[in-house]
Design an enzyme around this catalytic site. Structure first.
Site, PDB file in Angstrom:
ATOM      1  N   GLU A 164      63.901  65.178  30.521  1.00 44.23           N
ATOM      2  CA  GLU A 164      62.651  64.919  31.225  1.00 44.23           C
ATOM      3  C   GLU A 164      61.971  63.630  30.762  1.00 44.23           C
ATOM      4  OE1 GLU A 164      60.037  68.023  32.472  1.00 44.23           O
ATOM      5  OE2 GLU A 164      59.717  66.316  33.801  1.00 44.23           O
ATOM      6  N   ASP A 165      61.912  63.415  29.467  1.00 48.08           N
ATOM      7  CA  ASP A 165      61.056  62.337  28.946  1.00 48.08           C
ATOM      8  C   ASP A 165      61.788  61.117  28.403  1.00 48.08           C
ATOM      9  OD1 ASP A 165      58.918  63.893  29.576  1.00 48.08           O
ATOM     10  OD2 ASP A 165      58.667  64.719  27.556  1.00 48.08           O
TER      11      ASP A 165
END
Ligand code: MN
Length: 715
Positions: free
Chosen positions: A76-77
């Site tokens: 996700e990041d």
């Protein structure tokens, strides 16, 4: 702050001597990926994955889960992908990390409670591995523990989501310590003032309470020891949330909350549990109505325990829970206890409490992986549901295998009835498409759309099925009623009577009650269905003088002309012993007297007669089928079309015509043409009185040298 060594220590505590190299690699990779990123607190981002991994390790989960926890935010990041994670750490870790990433993308917008329930189910349904869910819960727990770093507005919505979704989820998975901490933290941020006030009050007499707890533990322990039980006793002040919950539920002040103290007796066997209960009740007075036997009747999340509340020596109410060590493991760790159990402690005393886990694990060791266990848990929790979104973001839960039609009926029966098409995730799809978890479904409606009988094969939900059936029944009834009215109208006209007049004068109503029908509508529909004979109704309503004077001059509509031509004067068709029917012969098979036939009560065209062997008739609604026979007195002529292939073209027409003439059959139309193989193809249309006559003709034609083949055509 948690360090990787703490995580590894916690892991090795539960699984001494295990290989930790993949955990170390996952840590190094994650730290590198998150390098330079900061938490809202200003600390390095890596403290978060480490803290989550620590929670997971302390829960006793496996190495895959710990690696996934360390990596849970990388897809996700950071710029890594599922494929990279799979390549570096294996597909098991990638699957869990990817699952957690997907769950993070579902945004719960708060609506009603039933929406929250659907969201909880959606989260579970979307986790193809229960470890996904547990890592997600651990992630949420650490975020809640550090929520004070967030902006106040964000705090409230995250806390609300935790209360609505994640705390109940941990309860469903049976992880009670997690549930209680999540609930406590939610309360702290959702109602900070009340929380503070309560915390102060509890703190004020904490010392006296602690002393009381110690004293009670000693007393209980001594009682048990004296009776020869080996059991351990623990005691605690209930957490703020459960005290708060009690105050809310009963409208009490803190001072009036009686059983804020909870004690636990953890013993060896199930029979000890009941014996200890008896012992406790003989030393302290039990409060009536407070005894609960969750051993005989476990909670849905498999929680087992005996609960009782007794009055202590100082008059204080004390809640006591009695359970075995195995039951305790499940009560605290729920689903997560599976991993501890699997690795750890098979030699302990076995009780029923662990049987469900044991059975699952035993089955699973044959299959060789934990999927079956996870599926069993899921099936147990949610059976066969699929969760999909409306365009507005509401969640609908449907039966697994449901299609857009099911969805449409779940929205509204009118949307279902007019469902003309569907888009799933923005793409037009056929109505038979099976919906998947998380699909966003948009129904296209049309005023001209009507439910069709084949929809019944596409739907999975009983709601849709019921609605479609109801619609089709109503539609069929309307049509049957029309047919019924027509049949009676035409019958009456032959006697010079008007249907409307019979209606107005109440004659039909009395006929209905005479024939034991609730009302005229029911009567007409039954006539249309062929369940009641039109003549029976007409007999009932005709004035005596008319009945005695059979009709002669009759006004005819086009259909009657056909019928007259076909069956008059003797009538050609008998339906269950009744003639003079509104009949038509099906063009698809054009039956002849003498052929085996079947009738079909049509919508508005009376009874249509097919050959019994007609393939079209076989597909008709069996309910509308009527048994019919040719009248023995039938003298009507029926049309037949024959196609003849002949050896050559010239002179054939004359020869064949002579055969017809010899049998006294008039040809209505004839046409011959070459077929390109120096043969001729001839079409003849003519009338015969029955099958016998046609068979005679066919035999005669076959004897002719000119005729190579004969085929009977429809129409
Ligand atoms: Mn996270």
């Amino acid at each position: 702050m948690v360090r990787i060594d703490d995580v590894i220590d916690a892991y090795l505590m539960k699984r001494p001597g295990s290989d930790i190299s993949r955990i170390q690699r996952a840590y190094i990779y994650s730290a590198k990926q998150h390098e330079g990123q900061l938490r809202k607190s200003g600390e390095p981002y890596m403290i978060h994955p480490l803290a989550v991994a620590q929670i997971i390790a302390e829960m006793g989960l496996d190495e895959t889960s710990i690696c996934a926890a360390l990596l849970h935010d990388t897809i996700e990041d950071t710029d890594t992908t599922k494929e990279v994670v799979a390549r570096l750490f294996g597909s098991d870790v990638a699957l869990v990390v990817d699952g957690v990433t997907k769950l993070s993308k579902i945004n719960f917008t708060r609506r009603e409670e039933r929406q929250a329930e659907s969201f909880r189910k959606l989260l579970v349904a979307m986790s193809n591995d229960i470890r996904v869910l547990i890592v997600k819960l651990a992630d949420r727990l650490h975020n809640m523990r550090t929520l004070h770093h967030m902006k106040p507005e964000a705090r409230e919505s995250i806390a609300q989501e935790t209360r609505d979704i994640y705390a109940p989820l941990s309860d469903r998975l049976g992880i009670s310590w997690l549930r209680s901490e999540l609930d406590n933290l939610s309360l702290k941020y959702l109602e900070p003032a009340k929380y503070e006030e309560l915390a102060k009050k509890v703190d004020k007499n904490r010392k006296t309470r602690q002393a009381f707890i110690q004293k009670t533990i000693k007393e209980l322990q001594a009682t048990l020891n004296a009776a020869g039980y080996s059991a351990r006793v623990t005691g605690r002040l209930k957490n703020l949330f459960s005290i708060y919950e009690k105050m809310q539920a009963k409208g009490l002040d803190y001072a009036d909350v009686q059983d804020a103290l909870a004690f636990r007796v953890i013993c060896k066997t199930m029979s000890d549990c009941y014996a200890i209960l008896g012992l406790i009740h003989s030393h302290w007075v039990p409060v009536p109505g407070r005894f609960k036997d969750y051993i005989a009747m476990p909670k849905p999340n498999h929680y087992q325990s005996l609960h009782t509340t007794v009055v202590g020596k100082g008059g204080e109410r004390v809640e006591i829970q009695i359970r075995t060590e195995d039951m305790h493991q499940i009560a605290e760790y729920g689903v997560a206890a599976h991993w501890t159990y699997k690795e750890g402690r098979p030699s302990g005393p076995s009780t029923d409490a662990f049987n469900w886990l044991r059975e699952l694990i035993e089955n699973q060791s044959e299959v060789g992986d934990s999927d079956e266990f996870l599926d069993s848990v899921r099936v147990d929790l949610f059976r066969d549901e699929v969760f999909v979104f409306t365009p507005k973001g509401d969640v609908k839960s449907l039966r697994k295998g449901a299609t857009p039609i099911d969805f449409a009926y779940a929205i509204h029966s009118e949307v279902g009835d007019q469902c003309a098409g569907a888009r799933v995730n923005g793409v037009q799809v056929p109505l038979r498409t099976t919906l998947k978890n998380g699909d966003m479904v948009d129904i296209v409606t049309s005023k001209n759309q009507r439910p069709s009988p084949h929809w019944l094969d596409l739907v999975k939900t009983s709601r849709a099925r019921t609605k479609i059936r109801a619609y089709l029944r109503a539609e069929q009834r309307t049509q049957s009623r029309q047919v019924g009215q027509e049949l009676i109208e035409k019958g009456l006209r032959r006697y010079g009577c008007s249907f409307n007049k019979m209606m107005k004068t109440g004659k039909l109503a009395s006929a209905a009650s005479a024939l034991k029908f609730g009302n005229v509508e029911d009567l007409l529909a039954s006539v249309g269905y062929g369940k009641v004979e039109a003549n029976e109704v007409i007999d009932n309503i005709l004035p005596d003088d008319k009945r005695d004077n059979p009709p002669d001059a009759v006004k005819e509509g086009p259909i009657e002309k056909v019928i007259r031509k076909v069956k008059r004067p003797e009538g050609g068709i008998v339906l269950d012993g009744l003639d003079n029917l509104l009949v038509q012969f099906a063009r698809c098979c054009s039956p002849l007297p003498g052929e085996d036939i079947i009738g079909y009560v049509s919508h508005g065209r009376g009874i249509v007669i097919h050959r019994r062997s007609c393939s079209k008739a076989a597909m008709l609604d069996p309910e509308r089928r009527a048994q019919v026979q040719w009248s023995s007195k039938a003298v009507s002529l029926r049309p037949v079309n024959l196609k003849l292939t002949t050896s050559h073209q010239t002179g054939v027409l004359a020869n064949v015509s002579n055969i017809f003439k010899a049998l006294n059959i008039n040809i209505n139309a004839a046409q011959c043409e070459p077929n390109g193989h120096s043969q001729g193809v001839c079409h003849f249309s003519f009338m015969v009185k029955d099958l016998t006559q046609l068979n005679q003709l066919v035999r005669a034609l076959k004897q002719s040298k000119d005729v190579l083949s004969i085929e009977r055509l429809p129409g």
